[in-house]
Design an enzyme around this catalytic site. Structure first.
Site, PDB file in Angstrom:
ATOM      1  N   ALA A  66     -38.775  47.017 -16.645  1.00 21.68           N
ATOM      2  CA  ALA A  66     -39.828  47.378 -15.698  1.00 21.68           C
ATOM      3  C   ALA A  66     -39.147  47.588 -14.345  1.00 21.68           C
ATOM      4  O   ALA A  66     -38.073  47.024 -14.085  1.00 21.68           O
ATOM      5  CB  ALA A  66     -40.855  46.268 -15.636  1.00 21.68           C
ATOM      6  N   GLU A 133     -35.425  38.653 -17.951  1.00 25.71           N
ATOM      7  CA  GLU A 133     -36.384  38.440 -16.852  1.00 25.71           C
ATOM      8  C   GLU A 133     -36.213  37.083 -16.182  1.00 25.71           C
ATOM      9  O   GLU A 133     -36.512  36.918 -15.002  1.00 25.71           O
ATOM     10  CB  GLU A 133     -37.826  38.564 -17.365  1.00 25.71           C
ATOM     11  CG  GLU A 133     -38.235  39.971 -17.756  1.00 25.71           C
ATOM     12  CD  GLU A 133     -38.009  40.311 -19.222  1.00 25.71           C
ATOM     13  OE1 GLU A 133     -37.139  39.688 -19.864  1.00 25.71           O
ATOM     14  OE2 GLU A 133     -38.713  41.215 -19.711  1.00 25.71           O
TER      15      GLU A 133
END
Ligand code: CO8
Length: 259
Positions: A66, A133
């Site tokens: 992302a 992440e």
């Protein structure tokens, strides 16, 4: 519609969608999601299109996640109020027809999660998968903790999420994350060949096969087997079932009506 962050081509019955932000390693921002949503919806709605391939531009990445720059200063309340990332379910996962992810280079964070939304992944020998992440102070948000765990099991998924370690193509194949590995130079041709093969199958049967296999992730065994049997029985009512069985008996290729 013209796109800025993806490329869409139709090659006979196969739609080829290419993530096209190579300068950002194909990072997935809101515009990419919106454009992918439109491309997948058009693919699903076009009876002439029977399989799709999603790949990355450039050799370095399928998608490096992302878009961190888009998320960096976004207030927490906005993530919640916009239900940030929910669009991946409605725009991409909801696609009813089959599609393949062709992955070369990095598939990290949201990039790994997007690849895992595909019906299967074909990996180049250069592919690297990871859910890093945690290093950004967050966690997977597009299904990674669930799909990775179902694909490779708890031990490897937990290690990858907690340490950010990447898995190379060989380990990904051994672990069941990817269907097969091909040399990087042949990735697109191989993925398009698989897609053309799927596109040559009776299309309703392809959609039902996809739904059945996905059902294995959604439900218990008894319910899954019952649903499989009912879907099988529904397929027996199609013209393509009559044609497929007649073609077998008459030793000729089937000609599909798609209904
Ligand atoms: N977002 C935005 N830009 C990116 C991203 C990304 N995910 N990844 C790479 N880029 C950009 C870089 O900023 C750089 O741009 P610039 O030239 O303008 O500085 C360009 O792409 C090239 O990248 P690098 O120079 O870093 O290339 P390297 O070869 O040195 O490194 C790596 C390649 C290892 C892939 C490195 O780019 C990297 O680590 N990228 C980030 C990987 C990552 O952490 N991905 C996970 C992102 S978070 C996510 O996907 C889900 C988050 C869920 C959050 C939930 C919130 C609610």
């Amino acid at each position: 519609m013209s796109y800025e962050t993806i490329l869409v081509e139709r090659r006979d019955a196969v739609t080829l969608i290419t993530l096209n932000r190579p300068q950002a390693l194909n990072a997935l921002n809101t515009q990419v999601l919106a454009e992918l949503g439109k491309a997948f919806a058009d693919y699903d709605a076009d009876p002439a299109q029977r399989c799709a391939v999603l790949t990355g531009s450039g050799e370095k990445a399928f998608a490096a996640g992302a878009d961190i720059k888009e998320m960096a200063d976004k207030p927490a309340a906005d993530f919640f109020l916009e239900d940030f990332f929910s669009g991946w379910q409605s725009n991409v996962v909801a696609t009813r027809k089959p599609w393949i992810a062709a992955v070369a280079g990095f598939a990290l964070g949201g990039g790994c999660e997007l690849a895992m939304m595909a019906d299967f992944i074909i990996a180049a020998d250069t592919a690297k998968f990871g859910q890093p992440e945690i290093k950004l102070g967050v966690a997977p948000g597009m299904g990674g903790s669930q799909r990775l765990t179902r694909a490779v099991g708890k031990a490897k998924a937990m290690e990858m999420c907690l340490t950010g370690r990447m898995m190379d193509a060989q380990e990904a194949e051994r672990s069941g994350l990817v269907a097969r590995i091909v040399p990087a130079a042949e990735l697109l041709d191989e993925a398009l060949k698989s897609a053309a093969l799927i596109a040559s199958m009776p299309p309703m049967a392809a959609m039902v096969n996809k739904e059945m296999v996905n059902m294995a992730f959604e439900t218990g065994l008894a319910q899954g087997i019952l649903t499989e049997r009912r879907l099988f029985q529904i397929l027996t009512a199609t013209e393509d079932k009559r044609e497929g069985m007649a073609a077998f008996v008459e030793k000729r290729p089937g000609v599909w009506k798609g209904r």
